[in-house]
Scaffold this motif. Structure first.
Motif, PDB file in Angstrom:
ATOM      1  N   GLN B  92       0.840  -1.201   0.000  1.00 45.81           N
ATOM      2  CA  GLN B  92       0.000   0.000   0.000  1.00 45.81           C
ATOM      3  C   GLN B  92       0.873   1.249   0.000  1.00 45.81           C
ATOM      4  N   SER B  93       1.176   1.739  -1.196  1.00 44.60           N
ATOM      5  CA  SER B  93       1.978   2.954  -1.290  1.00 44.60           C
ATOM      6  C   SER B  93       1.066   4.163  -1.212  1.00 44.60           C
ATOM      7  N   ARG B  94       1.494   5.157  -0.480  1.00 38.13           N
ATOM      8  CA  ARG B  94       0.674   6.350  -0.265  1.00 38.13           C
ATOM      9  C   ARG B  94       1.521   7.601  -0.400  1.00 38.13           C
ATOM     10  N   TRP B  95       0.832   8.685  -0.770  1.00 36.52           N
ATOM     11  CA  TRP B  95       1.438  10.013  -0.638  1.00 36.52           C
ATOM     12  C   TRP B  95       1.036  10.582   0.721  1.00 36.52           C
ATOM     13  N   HIS B 139       5.081   1.448   2.069  1.00 37.46           N
ATOM     14  CA  HIS B 139       4.042   0.566   2.572  1.00 37.46           C
ATOM     15  C   HIS B 139       3.496   1.182   3.853  1.00 37.46           C
ATOM     16  N   ALA B 140       2.379   1.890   3.755  1.00 36.69           N
ATOM     17  CA  ALA B 140       1.830   2.593   4.913  1.00 36.69           C
ATOM     18  C   ALA B 140       0.335   2.338   5.020  1.00 36.69           C
ATOM     19  N   PRO B 141      -0.035   1.287   5.748  1.00 37.76           N
ATOM     20  CA  PRO B 141      -1.469   1.052   5.959  1.00 37.76           C
ATOM     21  C   PRO B 141      -2.105   2.200   6.747  1.00 37.76           C
ATOM     22  N   ASP B 142      -1.296   2.889   7.586  1.00 38.07           N
ATOM     23  CA  ASP B 142      -1.824   3.984   8.396  1.00 38.07           C
ATOM     24  C   ASP B 142      -0.982   5.245   8.153  1.00 38.07           C
ATOM     25  N   ALA B 145      -0.130   7.789  11.055  1.00 36.59           N
ATOM     26  CA  ALA B 145       0.874   7.387  12.040  1.00 36.59           C
ATOM     27  C   ALA B 145       2.273   7.689  11.521  1.00 36.59           C
ATOM     28  N   VAL B 146       2.492   7.456  10.213  1.00 33.74           N
ATOM     29  CA  VAL B 146       3.811   7.736   9.634  1.00 33.74           C
ATOM     30  C   VAL B 146       4.123   9.218   9.731  1.00 33.74           C
ATOM     31  N   ARG B 147       3.101  10.047   9.410  1.00 34.04           N
ATOM     32  CA  ARG B 147       3.334  11.491   9.467  1.00 34.04           C
ATOM     33  C   ARG B 147       3.623  11.934  10.906  1.00 34.04           C
ATOM     34  N   ASP B 148       2.862  11.403  11.863  1.00 37.46           N
ATOM     35  CA  ASP B 148       3.091  11.790  13.254  1.00 37.46           C
ATOM     36  C   ASP B 148       4.477  11.375  13.720  1.00 37.46           C
TER      37      ASP B 148
END
Lengths: 125, 163
Positions: B92-95, B139-142, B145-148
């Motif tokens: 799950q790739s995200r911006w 790979h960021a399901p959430d 949380a990564v940003r925090d």
């Protein structure tokens, strides 16, 4: 140099070479396996950095039994890799965004201005 | 006068240390060459770096470097896991948009470099006004949380060092 120390150094060098080779291989495998261009960018920026870093660390420690000192120049190569990898990755990412080959669902910057790559071109100062 | 000759004292010092690491020996000739380089290079490049960098706590940068080195090692295991074991269509790739509290350009570039080198994230662009970073997560399901984590783990520390 005692034989035990010699063996310990050889073990560290071997671990560095094998581990570094493994991560470099994983990075290259990621380049082939991941389907989208932005995903493929991740593999070389990280996996190869530690791959080369571990090999250089092994080379640095490996000169200890031969010359009696740890070679410093390998640390420099690692440092330059750490400095340059983010910059080349940023250039590649900006190119992908500008050419529209990155994932299309770019989020909003939330600042009222567009992303710099897609914004109005500014003349050089 | 001294300010004109050495526009970036930290850069000059770094260049001297790097030159000695490069030649790998302690000789007077090396010191002369190091001082020549440390004088010329900052002068020639000062047009692209007009403001002098302010580092409030230079020693804390060492702690930050150690933290980042540790995270780079952890990041490599995480990325290796994603590449080897997660099925291609499940990644799950995200911006993400990371709003910035930092203002000093040196701190922002350090943060962007840190983001690129650490767990599964890649700083890809900046908003035109320089107040937000565009980050790509492998790979960021959430994503929140990564940003925090970026904001609390790295940006807060850099803010204490630079501002």
């Amino acid at each position: 140099m005692t034989p035990i120390l010699q063996t310990a150094i050889e073990l560290i060098v071997a671990a560095g070479l094998v581990g570094g080779g493994f991560f470099a291989l994983v990075g290259s495998w990621g380049l082939i396996r991941l389907p989208r261009p932005m995903q493929r960018l991740h593999a070389p920026t990280k996996a190869t950095t530690i791959g080369v870093g571990a090999a250089l660390l092994a080379s640095s420690i490996g000169s200890l039994p031969v010359t009696g000192t740890v070679s410093i120049q390998e640390w420099l190569i690692t440092l330059f890799l750490l400095l340059t990898a983010p910059i080349s990755a940023l250039f590649l990412a900006k190119t992908l965004i500008l050419r529209g080959e990155a994932d299309p669902d770019l989020p909003d910057p939330g600042t009222g201005t567009p992303w710099a790559t897609l914004g109005q071109e500014r003349p050089d100062p | 006068m001294l300010k004109r000759l050495f526009p970036h004292p930290y850069l000059s010092l770094t260049l001297i240390v790097l030159w000695f690491m490069l030649v790998n020996q302690w000789k007077l000739g090396s010191l002369v060459m190091a001082v020549i380089l440390a004088t010329i290079l900052p002068l020639v490049t000062s047009a692209w770096w007009p403001d002098r960098a302010r580092v409030r706590h230079p020693l804390r940068l060492l702690g930050y470097t150690a933290l980042v080195f540790w995270d780079i090692i952890v990041a490599n295991f995480q990325v290796a896991y994603v590449i080897l074991f997660i099925p291609r269509d499940k990644v799950q790739s995200r911006w993400l948009t990371v709003p910035l509290d930092l203002k000093s350009p040196e701190a922002v570039s350090l943060l962007a470099g840190t983001i690129t080198m650490t767990p599964g994230t890649l700083s890809s662009d900046m908003s035109a006004c320089g107040r937000a970073l565009l980050v790509h997560a492998l790979h960021a399901p959430d994503p929140d949380a990564v940003r925090d984590q970026i904001k609390s783990r790295y940006e807060a520390r850099l803010k204490r060092i630079f501002e």
